[in-house]
Design a protein around this motif. Structure first.
Motif, short mmCIF file in Angstrom:
data_model
loop_
_atom_site.label_atom_id
_atom_site.label_comp_id
_atom_site.label_asym_id
_atom_site.label_seq_id
_atom_site.Cartn_x
_atom_site.Cartn_y
_atom_site.Cartn_z
N PHE A 124 35.33 62.71 -15.78
CA PHE A 124 35.37 61.35 -15.22
C PHE A 124 36.23 60.43 -16.09
CE2 PHE A 124 31.34 62.59 -12.99
CZ PHE A 124 31.77 62.32 -11.70
N ARG A 125 36.13 60.58 -17.40
CA ARG A 125 36.92 59.69 -18.28
C ARG A 125 38.41 59.92 -18.11
NH1 ARG A 125 32.65 60.56 -22.61
NH2 ARG A 125 31.40 58.67 -22.41
N ARG A 126 38.82 61.18 -18.09
CA ARG A 126 40.24 61.48 -17.93
C ARG A 126 40.76 60.91 -16.59
NH1 ARG A 126 43.67 65.79 -19.78
NH2 ARG A 126 42.44 65.55 -21.67
N LEU A 127 39.96 61.07 -15.58
CA LEU A 127 40.35 60.58 -14.25
C LEU A 127 40.53 59.06 -14.27
CD1 LEU A 127 40.77 61.02 -11.21
CD2 LEU A 127 38.29 61.12 -10.95
N ARG A 128 39.57 58.37 -14.89
CA ARG A 128 39.63 56.90 -14.94
C ARG A 128 40.83 56.42 -15.75
NH1 ARG A 128 40.60 52.83 -14.23
NH2 ARG A 128 39.48 50.86 -13.97
N GLU A 129 41.13 57.16 -16.83
CA GLU A 129 42.26 56.76 -17.69
C GLU A 129 43.60 57.00 -17.02
OE1 GLU A 129 41.63 59.36 -20.97
OE2 GLU A 129 39.81 58.31 -21.61
N THR A 130 43.63 57.99 -16.14
CA THR A 130 44.91 58.42 -15.59
C THR A 130 45.31 57.61 -14.36
OG1 THR A 130 44.37 60.63 -16.38
CG2 THR A 130 46.21 60.45 -14.84
N VAL A 131 44.34 57.25 -13.56
CA VAL A 131 44.65 56.52 -12.32
C VAL A 131 43.87 55.21 -12.33
CG1 VAL A 131 44.66 56.59 -9.81
CG2 VAL A 131 45.06 58.68 -11.12
N ASP A 132 44.57 54.11 -12.29
CA ASP A 132 43.93 52.82 -12.52
C ASP A 132 43.30 52.22 -11.27
OD1 ASP A 132 43.00 50.64 -13.84
OD2 ASP A 132 44.90 49.53 -13.70
N THR A 161 33.75 53.53 -17.60
CA THR A 161 34.39 54.58 -16.80
C THR A 161 34.06 54.41 -15.32
OG1 THR A 161 34.31 56.12 -18.66
CG2 THR A 161 34.54 57.08 -16.45
N LEU A 162 32.79 54.15 -15.04
CA LEU A 162 32.35 54.10 -13.65
C LEU A 162 32.12 52.67 -13.16
CD1 LEU A 162 29.72 57.00 -13.51
CD2 LEU A 162 32.13 57.07 -12.83
N ALA A 163 32.57 52.41 -11.94
CA ALA A 163 32.28 51.14 -11.28
C ALA A 163 31.02 51.24 -10.44
CB ALA A 163 33.45 50.76 -10.38
N GLY A 164 30.57 52.48 -10.21
CA GLY A 164 29.38 52.64 -9.39
C GLY A 164 29.02 54.09 -9.19
N LEU A 165 27.92 54.27 -8.49
CA LEU A 165 27.38 55.60 -8.21
C LEU A 165 27.11 55.69 -6.72
CD1 LEU A 165 25.88 58.27 -9.10
CD2 LEU A 165 23.80 56.88 -9.19
N LYS A 166 27.55 56.80 -6.12
CA LYS A 166 27.11 57.10 -4.77
C LYS A 166 26.15 58.26 -4.89
CE LYS A 166 27.41 58.95 -0.49
NZ LYS A 166 27.89 60.06 0.36
N ASP A 167 24.88 57.99 -4.70
CA ASP A 167 23.84 58.97 -4.95
C ASP A 167 23.41 59.68 -3.67
OD1 ASP A 167 21.82 60.39 -6.34
OD2 ASP A 167 20.35 58.98 -5.52
N SER A 168 23.85 60.91 -3.52
CA SER A 168 23.42 61.74 -2.39
C SER A 168 22.58 62.90 -2.90
CB SER A 168 24.64 62.26 -1.63
OG SER A 168 25.35 61.19 -1.04
N SER A 169 21.87 62.67 -3.99
CA SER A 169 21.09 63.77 -4.57
C SER A 169 19.74 63.92 -3.90
CB SER A 169 20.88 63.52 -6.07
OG SER A 169 19.95 62.46 -6.25
N GLY A 170 19.28 62.89 -3.20
CA GLY A 170 17.95 62.96 -2.61
C GLY A 170 16.83 62.75 -3.62
N ASP A 171 17.18 62.51 -4.87
CA ASP A 171 16.17 62.31 -5.92
C ASP A 171 15.87 60.81 -6.04
OD1 ASP A 171 14.58 62.21 -8.15
OD2 ASP A 171 16.13 62.88 -9.55
N GLU A 172 15.03 60.32 -5.11
CA GLU A 172 14.79 58.87 -5.04
C GLU A 172 14.06 58.36 -6.28
OE1 GLU A 172 16.40 57.69 -2.60
OE2 GLU A 172 16.69 59.63 -1.63
N GLY A 173 13.17 59.20 -6.83
CA GLY A 173 12.45 58.79 -8.04
C GLY A 173 13.41 58.63 -9.21
#
Lengths: 319, 319, 319, 319
Positions: A124-132, A161-173
């Protein structure tokens, strides 16, 4: 529309309609974008799992994203999925997406290969650094077979690094624990990462996620009934949880369309995506309900059941 | 207290305190029951996973259940877990539980062996026919490695086999779909099984479950703070979702005590059960915090962290 | 070298050496090919999991395959992995591979998405119809999270879709049952698909697989010691099972190099691929042992352990 | 017959025949024991998974074990499964088994609960210290959902806790690595635990396991054709691997009887155990082929297929 504030609201993963040759039907896709924006959605997620991104060639992905960006014309932010096995390949998609005018990127952990959390962080860090562009982590263990831990998400949120999370894990707790760690439903703005956006992909428990303090939702069936999810969201924002819950229940009954495919003959994924597309065709929004090969197509009987579900939820088929 | 109406409210799975010889400490257990009933709980679940049922001999199970029934003295219903691999063994536990005065039974699908849904249906039916007590299905895939499908639960609810479901599957979307099928949050009384009780074991999303229409909750950490869950439940019943959500957030912070055990040295299960028991000891309710062998015991450092979590949630240790 | 007879023997998945910029080091790769062919191998598998195919861009994949084909110069058949999520994307790789001179293709079931067996069958059939090269199914559930059933493999073998199977499922009993269904170790030539080739990817039980009637092996550590696997294969063919088993035991001790990476810091996959490459560098065959980002690199201590393993197995490091 | 030397050879897990009331049919069980000993087996494993141990009450377990011990009359060692969720419960079974004359114990890791490797080690050590009989670890992840690591098995072998391993994990590569660590097929006697016995439960790859250096096999279908497995074992011991492999192939074809149950109607486990018992009834060894409730019974059609498999393998049904 650039992401100046944390992303919130209803951000459907946009289906990718096909023409009779199996190529992206850009006219239908533009109509679908219009349908969603008219429904009041707050953003669009192109090239997600519901967009059949894993089935599209790079050229088709480009066509789909370009069409969504053009049709949106800056009215809402467009997030682009950059779904591929590992970092170098994901970066290529990210560069293309940036070039095509995406406002943010959505990337999963590496897949096909087994990857250590430290390697996922590097990815994730490399991706964020490489594309703005603002970067959303897409936590979808059913597809990538890795769960992003709350500790990892926090670390990547706190270092920017992250602006947000899209959580499709189903782990609501687990998601609830993360939100509490970020300051809780009322304290996020004073928490460690005030601009971090939490979106749930669990489209059957959106009222619950908003009650917990999530910022928004990425609902597959929001393609079919975007206005319903917007009503749910607005009721929740207004603190009218009873209305929110009733709207959620209506949408759950609509969602039952995903069960139309007989298990003996097709996968759960094909039957869900096929049902969404059949509904969009029945509503007159797209021309053809086909899903990408090798997915098996819905039978006429199954389409009739989809039609029934639409009527049951108060949506009128035009075909 | 016999179950005359559908079970609802807060029904904690009662921890089983041990004495220095590793036997059931009946005096501590009676004090724990008093603590829970004083906290306002609506029922008690003895011999559940949190009770370390899988670690107790049959004799110890009998002692624990007898103690809970006696200490409860009919003030609330007592549910008894009848946890064993398959039908004949479960029936033996069920007969014992009936003899000891349990008001209802809680049984899982068979485990150790792989079992077909038709066999699971036969299992619950035979159990219900053989021992005349209301029967709850305990859906806990993390322990039994089978998920009860909504279709199976409905079938067994509609034919009168099941009085309710204790859902510890973590599949909140699936539970929501089941509730909608049963008539939805406002329509359950007019639905196909008006007296069927839906309890969630997901203790971090109880406000959400109640918003969805669940009847109650079986919270492990309700041993430590039963009054907190009762406040949450009462707020939800009153439609005060903001208060419910805030109470849930406080309980989530308290729950973080389960993380005290270092992963390198002990299992998640030992560390959670050890933390609950340490908290009960720190609060002066039970004498000894030991968990059953071969579970590894918390270190003094970990107990200090539990103490910190108690204070953080407004509970005052007395030791 | 076109596949005129069913593929048999030792067919290593060729590692992809990198230069200091992270690009394919074609000189090192050509030397590796020479090392393998001199070791007596019967074929080469480029762009497999051990080749880090999931980490390479399309351009890098092209460079790697071209280099292997050129360096091989027709002395043995070259199989090319065409690894991507679904059919349309796989077909693009397959066309490229055909254009670069691959002698056969190796494809997995779709991944990232959940796919029904009927859809998987369609996937392989479409691929075979579209690109005219012998096609091997690559059964690797650890990567794609789908197991190809024996029934599906048989169906696709009997209708001519598949030229063979590369089984990396670890399900030795299932593979044995398949071989028996195909006629057994002595009866394959008279069986339903006489030209179907069964290769095992289970590099620690190759003597067993050959005793069972497999045609060959695709051993990752065959990069390091191709001659060892060829000796094992030759002994097995000669019916000298004692010699085969002893050689297998030596190779198992060599294989223990994959454990060098500390679990706390890197994935199993990175540590195995890193060890293979470190061994190749120590033997003077490739210039640089780096694995592709985001994989974590072996420490100097780990490389020293690899060196020890080489010596223990009778291979002399030159660096 | 006490275990004076490391256990080796063919040690079938003895089926538990039932009478018409569902109780243990001791006469049939005694005949089955005779059938197995006449077949030349080297030991008997009572109360294993194939014995339906998870379905039997404690009383039924006692009856079954007593019957096997009595019928065996010291001619071969009798191993007793002590299958239960955790240590205290397992110790109770172990005491009973010792009292009934078992020559060794077979125990799994704890199940139902999640357990840390250190806790699993404690579990086996406590059991060995408490009941003075040779102890075999039973590695069966499909039932207990924990895999015993090679490191843990070695540790418990070297400190004298374990007399052997019954490996039903299906991880043939891992088992091979363990054997190499113990000295390899020819060097075990000079290795760290010369008296440690390695038995495989993978009944379809026994020739392979023996080639690898395993001491013996615990084959479920050895109930039906013990003499076949003894021939396989003897051929392997004599170094006649071709004969061993052919015998293995014949037994694989016989084993296909486990597929007779239609998947839509019954579990894999019920169909396998039902097929073994149907075969034993057809061969005139036991009176009734019923499996324990809630397992679903084979149809007459399925029994006819079992009969066909028997004939195909050269065994003549007498009914």
């Amino acid at each position: 529309m650039p992401l100046t504030a944390p992303l919130h609201g209803v951000v459907p993963p946009v289906c990718t309609p096909l023409d009779s040759r199996g190529e992206v039907d850009t006219a239908s896709l533009a109509r679908l974008v219009e349908h969603l924006i008219e429904g009041g959605v707050h953003g669009l997620f192109a090239l997600g799992s519901t967009s059949e991104v894993a089935f599209l060639t790079d050229e088709q992905r480009g066509t789909a994203l370009r069409t969504v960006v053009d049709a949106t014309a800056g009215r809402v932010p467009v997030l682009a999925g950059v779904i591929d096995t590992t970092t170098a390949r994901v970066i290529e998609h990210a560069r293309t997406a940036a070039g095509l005018g995406a406002d943010a990127l959505v990337a999963t952990a590496p897949f096909y290969t087994r990857t250590h959390p430290k390697e996922i962080a590097g990815h994730f860090r490399r991706l964020r650094e490489t594309v703005d562009l603002p970067l959303f982590a897409y936590d979808i263990p059913v597809a990538v077979h890795t769960k992003l831990s709350a500790a990892l998400v926090r670390e990547l949120a706190e270092d920017g690094t992250l602006a947000g999370l899209k959580d499709s894990s189903g782990d609501e707790g687990g998601l609830r624990r993360l939100i509490v760690e970020l300051g809780g439903r009322d304290g996020r703005a004073q928490g460690p990462v005030p601009r971090f956006s939490v979106l749930t992909g669990s489209e059957l428990t959106v009222d619950a996620a908003l009650l917990a303090g999530a910022d928004g939702v990425v609902p597959g069936i929001g393609n079919v009934d975007p206005a319903g999810y917007v009503r749910l969201y607005d009721a929740a924002r207004a603190g009218d949880w009873q209305t929110a819950a009733r709207e959620q229940e209506r949408l759950i009954e609509l969602f039952a369309m995903v069960d139309v495919g007989p298990e003996a003959d097709m996968g759960r994924s094909s039957s869900a995506l096929g049902a969404f597309k059949a509904a969009l065709q029945l509503l007159g929004i797209i021309d053809d309900a086909a899903t990408v090969f090798p997915q098996i197509q819905l039978s006429a009987e199954s389409v009739a059941l989809v039609s029934q579900r639409l009527r049951g939820a108060g949506l009128q088929p035009v075909r």
